[in-house]
Design an enzyme around this catalytic site. Structure first.
Site, PDB file in Angstrom:
ATOM      1  CG  ASP A  36      -1.864   1.319   1.484  1.00 53.96           C
ATOM      2  OD1 ASP A  36      -2.294   1.489   2.491  1.00 53.96           O
ATOM      3  OD2 ASP A  36      -1.693   2.004   0.221  1.00 53.96           O
ATOM      4  CG  ASP A 220      -3.602   4.398  -2.103  1.00 56.39           C
ATOM      5  OD1 ASP A 220      -4.475   4.905  -1.261  1.00 56.39           O
ATOM      6  OD2 ASP A 220      -2.911   3.357  -1.739  1.00 56.39           O
TER       7      ASP A 220
HETATM    8  O1  LIG Z   1      -6.525   5.497   4.267  1.00 55.92           O
HETATM    9  C1  LIG Z   1      -5.993   5.779   3.232  1.00 55.92           C
HETATM   10  C2  LIG Z   1      -5.894   4.754   2.077  1.00 55.92           C
HETATM   11  C3  LIG Z   1      -7.041   3.729   1.988  1.00 55.92           C
HETATM   12  C4  LIG Z   1      -6.778   2.662   1.174  1.00 55.92           C
HETATM   13  C5  LIG Z   1      -5.445   1.987   1.084  1.00 55.92           C
HETATM   14  N1  LIG Z   1      -4.480   3.224   1.027  1.00 55.92           N
HETATM   15  C6  LIG Z   1      -4.441   4.273   2.096  1.00 55.92           C
HETATM   16  N2  LIG Z   1      -5.741   6.937   2.704  1.00 55.92           N
HETATM   17  C7  LIG Z   1      -5.399   7.651   1.457  1.00 55.92           C
HETATM   18  C8  LIG Z   1      -6.348   8.700   1.063  1.00 55.92           C
HETATM   19  C9  LIG Z   1      -6.337   9.851   2.073  1.00 55.92           C
HETATM   20  C10 LIG Z   1      -6.799   9.188   3.436  1.00 55.92           C
HETATM   21  C11 LIG Z   1      -5.956   8.062   3.908  1.00 55.92           C
END
Ligand SMILES: O=C([C@@H]1CCCNC1)N1CCCCC1
Length: 328
Positions: A36, A220
């Site tokens: 991730d 991401d």
């Molecule tokens: O939690 C996340 C993602 C969720 C899916 C997996 N990657 C991280 N963030 C990215 C977008 C802004 C908020 C934080």
């Protein structure tokens, strides 16, 4: 050193997530984790979990490893943008990916996870490839595995080559010149908030003219879809007959029989093309399909998730704080 691991999509019907094998401890316990780039904790399902929160995932057992050492007094707790959560304690442990080892990696062992993780048998946890500032361990934040192995890598990079409905690769310390066509186009990233955050130069729907506009986005790999500003999403589905912002899903759906236009994003003068077929995320009933391009809502940036990544080779260059895209 360099290392390469397979990135396998799950489930078979649509690419909701990609998992890759990580070897933990002595003797090796191999778990499949989601890599991730949007977070920076390495955490795993463990034998400390309540049975009610486990459904087929492989569990890491620290007692079964001669190289695990409790990091006393340290805990972690993370909440992701989709509301999913996990938390637990920390050990230092041998962690090996594609033959690249780090002997004392902070390995976060879960003693509780939310339903989104419990109900996903394909993943035994996450390996964060964001910047270490995002790490949630307290009282002292820990480094990611990539940060720890960086000085030993042949080149300070990792390359992401995800594929639609087929295994792709994560490569550490190298760029496989045979994996992409043409040149890699690089653009600087802003890592001040811990993300691989870039500015794209515009977009194009199908064969319509390119629209120059700055798109502020994070790359991401842990986000399934391509999340964009409302106006761009609206312009895309305006070219999909029968599509709608579905009231009950709160997302764009379209007739599975529709021919989807491609989506092009700009990186400087480079144009990255996502084929129309890649924008179909999956079937939700006999005739209705779920769009792979969706509104970013109240997020402060767009998210270039797997729908975009699987159409490109993406180079995450920590050495020069930049990200590169190439066609394939
Ligand atoms: O939690 C996340 C993602 C969720 C899916 C997996 N990657 C991280 N963030 C990215 C977008 C802004 C908020 C934080």
């Amino acid at each position: 050193s360099t290392g390469i691991v397979a990135a396998t999509p799950f489930p078979a019907e649509y690419d909701r997530e990609y998992v890759a094998p990580v070897s933990l401890g002595t003797p090796a316990q191999e778990l499949n984790l989601i890599f991730d780039t949007g977070s920076s904790d390495l955490w795993v399902f463990s034998t400390s979990m309540p049975a009610a929160q486990v459904a087929g995932q492989k569990l890491y057992n620290p007692s079964g490893s001669s190289t695990s050492a409790v990091l006393w007094g340290h805990t972690w707790s993370i909440q992701y943008g989709d509301g999913s959560r996990s938390s637990g304690t920390v050990v230092n442990e041998l962690v090996t990916i594609g033959g690249i080892s780090y002997a004392s990696q902070a390995l976060e062992i879960a003693n509780g996870v939310s339903a989104q993780f419990s109900q996903d048998p394909a993943s035994s946890g996450l390996l964060g490839l964001g910047f270490s500032i995002l790490n949630t361990v307290i009282p002292t934040s820990q480094k990611t595995w990539f940060d720890n192995v960086l000085p030993t890598l042949a080149a300070p990079v990792f390359t992401v080559d995800l594929k639609r409905a087929a295994p792709g690769t994560y490569t550490f310390g190298a760029i496989d010149a045979s994996s992409y066509a043409g040149k890699i186009e690089y653009t600087p990233i802003d890592n001040s908030n811990g993300f691989w955050r870039l500015q794209a130069s515009g977009y194009q729907v199908g064969t319509s003219p390119f629209q120059p506009t700055t798109i502020d986005a994070i790359a991401d790999t842990g986000t399934t879809l391509l999340m964009l500003p409302a106006a761009i999403v609206k312009a895309y589905y305006a070219q999909v007959p029968g599509s709608q912002l579905h009231a009950s899903y709160g997302a764009y759906t379209f007739p599975c029989s529709a021919k989807l236009p491609s989506f092009t994003f700009g990186i400087g003068r480079y144009r990255g093309v996502i084929p129309g077929a890649f924008v179909s995320y999956g079937r939700i009933d006999a005739t209705t399909c779920y769009g792979g391009i969706q509104d970013q809502g109240n997020l402060p940036f767009s998210i270039f998730g797997d729908i975009l990544m699987k159409a490109q080779v993406v180079v995450f260059d920590a050495g020069r704080t930049r990200i590169g895209f190439a066609a394939k």
